[in-house]
Design an enzyme around this catalytic site. Structure first.
Site, PDB file in Angstrom:
ATOM      1  N   ASP A  96      -1.410 -13.023   1.383  1.00  0.00           N
ATOM      2  CA  ASP A  96      -1.937 -11.921   2.192  1.00  0.00           C
ATOM      3  C   ASP A  96      -2.341 -12.520   3.532  1.00  0.00           C
ATOM      4  O   ASP A  96      -3.494 -12.886   3.751  1.00  0.00           O
ATOM      5  CB  ASP A  96      -3.145 -11.276   1.498  1.00  0.00           C
ATOM      6  CG  ASP A  96      -3.673 -10.111   2.330  1.00  0.00           C
ATOM      7  OD1 ASP A  96      -3.009  -9.737   3.296  1.00  0.00           O
ATOM      8  OD2 ASP A  96      -4.760  -9.600   1.996  1.00  0.00           O
ATOM      9  N   LYS A 141     -14.819  -8.563   0.162  1.00  0.00           N
ATOM     10  CA  LYS A 141     -14.827  -9.072   1.542  1.00  0.00           C
ATOM     11  C   LYS A 141     -16.206  -8.762   2.098  1.00  0.00           C
ATOM     12  O   LYS A 141     -16.713  -7.660   1.896  1.00  0.00           O
ATOM     13  CB  LYS A 141     -13.721  -8.373   2.332  1.00  0.00           C
ATOM     14  CG  LYS A 141     -13.559  -8.846   3.765  1.00  0.00           C
ATOM     15  CD  LYS A 141     -12.287  -8.230   4.363  1.00  0.00           C
ATOM     16  CE  LYS A 141     -12.187  -8.467   5.830  1.00  0.00           C
ATOM     17  NZ  LYS A 141     -10.953  -7.871   6.398  1.00  0.00           N
ATOM     18  N   ASP A 181       2.310   1.776   3.407  1.00  0.00           N
ATOM     19  CA  ASP A 181       3.221   0.779   3.989  1.00  0.00           C
ATOM     20  C   ASP A 181       4.653   1.284   3.839  1.00  0.00           C
ATOM     21  O   ASP A 181       5.537   0.906   4.606  1.00  0.00           O
ATOM     22  CB  ASP A 181       3.138  -0.568   3.243  1.00  0.00           C
ATOM     23  CG  ASP A 181       1.783  -1.234   3.384  1.00  0.00           C
ATOM     24  OD1 ASP A 181       1.066  -0.918   4.352  1.00  0.00           O
ATOM     25  OD2 ASP A 181       1.445  -2.067   2.517  1.00  0.00           O
ATOM     26  N   ASP A 202      -6.662 -14.299   8.216  1.00  0.00           N
ATOM     27  CA  ASP A 202      -5.428 -14.135   7.425  1.00  0.00           C
ATOM     28  C   ASP A 202      -4.302 -15.046   7.920  1.00  0.00           C
ATOM     29  O   ASP A 202      -3.181 -14.597   8.179  1.00  0.00           O
ATOM     30  CB  ASP A 202      -4.950 -12.668   7.447  1.00  0.00           C
ATOM     31  CG  ASP A 202      -5.899 -11.739   6.726  1.00  0.00           C
ATOM     32  OD1 ASP A 202      -6.652 -12.193   5.844  1.00  0.00           O
ATOM     33  OD2 ASP A 202      -5.896 -10.534   7.051  1.00  0.00           O
ATOM     34  N   MET A 220       2.695  -5.852  -7.552  1.00  0.00           N
ATOM     35  CA  MET A 220       1.353  -5.318  -7.271  1.00  0.00           C
ATOM     36  C   MET A 220       1.444  -4.179  -6.268  1.00  0.00           C
ATOM     37  O   MET A 220       2.300  -4.186  -5.385  1.00  0.00           O
ATOM     38  CB  MET A 220       0.472  -6.445  -6.718  1.00  0.00           C
ATOM     39  CG  MET A 220      -0.938  -6.053  -6.318  1.00  0.00           C
ATOM     40  SD  MET A 220      -1.090  -5.445  -4.621  1.00  0.00           S
ATOM     41  CE  MET A 220      -1.647  -6.906  -3.771  1.00  0.00           C
ATOM     42  N   ASP A 279      -5.088 -13.553  -3.425  1.00  0.00           N
ATOM     43  CA  ASP A 279      -4.587 -13.424  -2.046  1.00  0.00           C
ATOM     44  C   ASP A 279      -4.721 -14.778  -1.366  1.00  0.00           C
ATOM     45  O   ASP A 279      -5.826 -15.221  -1.022  1.00  0.00           O
ATOM     46  CB  ASP A 279      -5.387 -12.369  -1.266  1.00  0.00           C
ATOM     47  CG  ASP A 279      -4.917 -10.954  -1.579  1.00  0.00           C
ATOM     48  OD1 ASP A 279      -4.001 -10.799  -2.415  1.00  0.00           O
ATOM     49  OD2 ASP A 279      -5.459 -10.009  -0.969  1.00  0.00           O
ATOM     50  N   GLU A 300      -9.671 -13.489  -2.307  1.00  0.00           N
ATOM     51  CA  GLU A 300      -8.871 -13.905  -1.140  1.00  0.00           C
ATOM     52  C   GLU A 300      -9.546 -15.086  -0.435  1.00  0.00           C
ATOM     53  O   GLU A 300     -10.740 -15.036  -0.144  1.00  0.00           O
ATOM     54  CB  GLU A 300      -8.698 -12.742  -0.159  1.00  0.00           C
ATOM     55  CG  GLU A 300      -8.020 -13.207   1.130  1.00  0.00           C
ATOM     56  CD  GLU A 300      -7.653 -12.111   2.109  1.00  0.00           C
ATOM     57  OE1 GLU A 300      -7.146 -11.070   1.666  1.00  0.00           O
ATOM     58  OE2 GLU A 300      -7.874 -12.322   3.315  1.00  0.00           O
ATOM     59  N   GLU A 357     -11.007  -6.594  -4.979  1.00  0.00           N
ATOM     60  CA  GLU A 357     -10.993  -7.618  -3.916  1.00  0.00           C
ATOM     61  C   GLU A 357     -12.230  -7.478  -3.035  1.00  0.00           C
ATOM     62  O   GLU A 357     -12.452  -6.442  -2.420  1.00  0.00           O
ATOM     63  CB  GLU A 357      -9.726  -7.452  -3.073  1.00  0.00           C
ATOM     64  CG  GLU A 357      -9.652  -8.429  -1.908  1.00  0.00           C
ATOM     65  CD  GLU A 357      -8.354  -8.282  -1.114  1.00  0.00           C
ATOM     66  OE1 GLU A 357      -7.423  -7.576  -1.579  1.00  0.00           O
ATOM     67  OE2 GLU A 357      -8.267  -8.868  -0.028  1.00  0.00           O
ATOM     68  N   ASP A 405     -11.814 -12.071   9.941  1.00  0.00           N
ATOM     69  CA  ASP A 405     -10.756 -12.256   8.938  1.00  0.00           C
ATOM     70  C   ASP A 405      -9.458 -12.654   9.629  1.00  0.00           C
ATOM     71  O   ASP A 405      -8.786 -11.820  10.230  1.00  0.00           O
ATOM     72  CB  ASP A 405     -10.570 -10.924   8.195  1.00  0.00           C
ATOM     73  CG  ASP A 405      -9.704 -11.057   6.965  1.00  0.00           C
ATOM     74  OD1 ASP A 405      -9.560 -12.178   6.456  1.00  0.00           O
ATOM     75  OD2 ASP A 405      -9.187 -10.027   6.510  1.00  0.00           O
ATOM     76  N   HIS A 450       0.875  -1.177   0.000  1.00  0.00           N
ATOM     77  CA  HIS A 450       0.000   0.000   0.000  1.00  0.00           C
ATOM     78  C   HIS A 450       0.912   1.227   0.000  1.00  0.00           C
ATOM     79  O   HIS A 450       2.021   1.162   0.552  1.00  0.00           O
ATOM     80  CB  HIS A 450      -0.816   0.100   1.292  1.00  0.00           C
ATOM     81  CG  HIS A 450      -1.751  -1.030   1.527  1.00  0.00           C
ATOM     82  ND1 HIS A 450      -1.389  -2.162   2.196  1.00  0.00           N
ATOM     83  CD2 HIS A 450      -3.063  -1.167   1.236  1.00  0.00           C
ATOM     84  CE1 HIS A 450      -2.432  -2.974   2.282  1.00  0.00           C
ATOM     85  NE2 HIS A 450      -3.461  -2.400   1.703  1.00  0.00           N
ATOM     86  N   HIS A 509     -11.601 -14.247   2.711  1.00  0.00           N
ATOM     87  CA  HIS A 509     -12.812 -13.447   2.550  1.00  0.00           C
ATOM     88  C   HIS A 509     -13.988 -14.282   2.047  1.00  0.00           C
ATOM     89  O   HIS A 509     -15.128 -14.074   2.459  1.00  0.00           O
ATOM     90  CB  HIS A 509     -12.533 -12.272   1.621  1.00  0.00           C
ATOM     91  CG  HIS A 509     -11.465 -11.370   2.168  1.00  0.00           C
ATOM     92  ND1 HIS A 509     -11.009 -10.272   1.499  1.00  0.00           N
ATOM     93  CD2 HIS A 509     -10.774 -11.421   3.332  1.00  0.00           C
ATOM     94  CE1 HIS A 509     -10.061  -9.683   2.237  1.00  0.00           C
ATOM     95  NE2 HIS A 509      -9.909 -10.370   3.337  1.00  0.00           N
TER      96      HIS A 509
HETATM   97  C1  GLT Z   1      -5.806  -5.680   4.369  1.00  0.00           C
HETATM   98  C2  GLT Z   1      -6.953  -6.503   3.878  1.00  0.00           C
HETATM   99  C3  GLT Z   1      -6.505  -7.346   2.770  1.00  0.00           C
HETATM  100  C4  GLT Z   1      -6.244  -6.556   1.525  1.00  0.00           C
HETATM  101  C5  GLT Z   1      -5.060  -5.720   1.662  1.00  0.00           C
HETATM  102  C6  GLT Z   1      -4.953  -4.848   0.437  1.00  0.00           C
HETATM  103  S1  GLT Z   1      -4.992  -4.844   3.125  1.00  0.00           S
HETATM  104  O1  GLT Z   1      -4.873  -6.478   5.022  1.00  0.00           O
HETATM  105  O2  GLT Z   1      -7.466  -7.285   4.948  1.00  0.00           O
HETATM  106  O3  GLT Z   1      -7.344  -8.398   2.504  1.00  0.00           O
HETATM  107  O4  GLT Z   1      -5.940  -7.453   0.496  1.00  0.00           O
HETATM  108  O5  GLT Z   1      -5.602  -3.647   0.588  1.00  0.00           O
HETATM  109 MN    MN Z   2      -6.451  -9.465   0.834  1.00  0.00          MN
HETATM  110 MN    MN Z   3      -8.143 -11.042   4.780  1.00  0.00          MN
END
Ligand code: GLT
Ligand code: MN
Ligand code: MN
Length: 395
Positions: free
Chosen positions: A292, A188, A62, A262, A93, A250, A222, A186, A260, A59, A225
């Protein structure tokens, strides 16, 4: 670990700066690891490059703090590029942070206030410039704050129109500047907002075809998500792939229907992860294998390294399992039985004609399929073979 599953650059594994830089803060707890800065980012470039990763994604904030002056921005970017060159790492990216700063508390592109939407465009155009400068060819849009808790506050139809207007504007910006970049949206379903607009990959896909330049825009699905929404991730990815819209991915791990998480790739739902890798590898999807995810909050810096290596190794091990699946005589024999072919019927169904319709309607009756109704399909056996293959006990 020193075996054939250790990553190499050709595997094209990438990590977000925000992933290995994640300090382990959560809504109930303070950070457990130091916040990233330019020095730690540079060290991570070395570590990741040594581990065999291909590159990093970012980002705008970041790398460049929200309140940096133009001179500070240029200096940071210069230093970062030097570190990229020294380590051979790439930035395939980039994306914009449109969710951390309080100005975006009620959305960016879908905010009710045109001044906030204008600032979101201002920030994104500059972030796209940064991504292009670093060599990115994919630009991700995750609309983390594009949603509501209070449905009375936003007309959802207007919100979608505003979203479209901003993405259209930014497509034109890229075209006008001759940028060689594609957008990847993306989805979510929720978090950090109560509900986020365009909550699934399928919803995003439908939105793309309403844009002025649909060819420029694809998806960044992702794992976490789609699993938050209780959906089959490989199916979502397959739809994107089949439509030619899988521009980025992702990869991570996630328990179904939770916040979420991750998590490290493959740490949950191994079978789902296997079929995802199978899809990407069987179709030779050419994109980056991007993670991600972030390390557990129990981890220090060494644990983050273990996390990064774990994501990449699990991908490669699953890729090896895909090869085994594709070569396993028993599995392939069963698949041959299951995947019946009938050239005449298939030709007939592949295109409507008066004759084909008449044949299917009048001649091809239940009589000809009645034996199939109660015939077992051996899916129990097939799935058990997959489980045994994944557990490592197939010959
Ligand atoms: C954040 C989010 C991710 C996105 C990232 C990109 S930032 O961590 O939860 O799923 O992919 O903006
Ligand atoms: Mn993501
Ligand atoms: Mn996520």
């Amino acid at each position: 670990m020193g075996d054939r599953f250790d990553p190499v650059k050709e595997d094209r594994f990438t990590f977000g700066l925000w992933t290995f830089g994640n300090p382990g803060r959560d809504p109930f707890g303070e950070p457990v690891r130091p916040a990233p800065n330019l020095d730690s980012i540079k060290r991570w470039l070395e570590v990741l490059s040594e581990l065999g990763a291909y590159g990093v994604n970012l980002h705008d904030n970041d790398l460049v703090p929200f309140d940096a002056t133009p001179a500070q921005r240029d200096e940071i970017v210069r230093e970062f590029k030097k570190a990229l060159d020294a380590t051979g790492m790439k930035v395939p990216m980039a994306t914009t942070n449109l969710f951390t700063h309080p100005i975006f508390k009620d959305g960016a592109f879908t905010s009710n206030d045109p001044r906030v939407r204008a600032f979101a465009l201002h920030k994104t155009m500059r972030a796209i410039d940064l991504g292009v400068e670093l060599g990115a060819e994919v630009y991700v849009f995750w609309g983390g704050r594009e949603g509501t808790e209070v449905d009375a506050s936003k007309d959802p139809v207007t919100a979608i129109k505003r979203y479209r207007e901003c993405i259209n504007f930014l497509c034109e910006y890229c075209a006008d500047n001759g940028y060689n970049i594609k957008f990847a949206l993306e989805a979510k379903p929720n978090e950090p907002r109560g509900d986020i607009f365009l909550p699934t990959t399928g919803a995003m896909l439908a939105f793309i075809y309403t844009l002025d330049r649909p060819d420029m825009v694809g998806l960044n699905p992702e794992v976490a998500h789609e699993h938050m929404a209780g959906l089959n991730f490989a199916h979502a990815v397959a739809q994107a792939l089949e439509a030619g819209k899988l521009f980025h991915i992702d990869l991570n791990g996630q328990k179904f229907c939770r916040f979420d998480q991750d998590l490290r790739f493959g740490s949950e739902d191994l079978k789902g992860a296997f079929f995802l890798v199978k899809l990407l590898e069987d179709y030779q999807w050419p994109g980056m294998r991007h993670f991600d995810a972030h390390a557990y909050r129990t981890e220090d810096i060494d644990g983050v390294r273990d996390f990064c290596l774990g994501c990449m190794r699990t991908y490669k091990i699953l890729k090896e399992k895909v090869r085994q699946f594709n070569e396993d005589p028993e599995i392939q024999g069963l698949l041959k039985e299951i995947q019946v072919s009938d050239e005449r019927l298939e030709a007939c169904m592949s295109r409507y004609s008066e004759d084909n319709a008449a044949f299917l309607k009048n001649e091809f009756t239940y009589d000809q399929v009645k034996d199939l109704a109660y015939k077992g399909l051996k899916y129990e056996k097939l799935d058990q073979l997959v489980v045994e293959l994944l557990l490592g006990v197939r010959p």
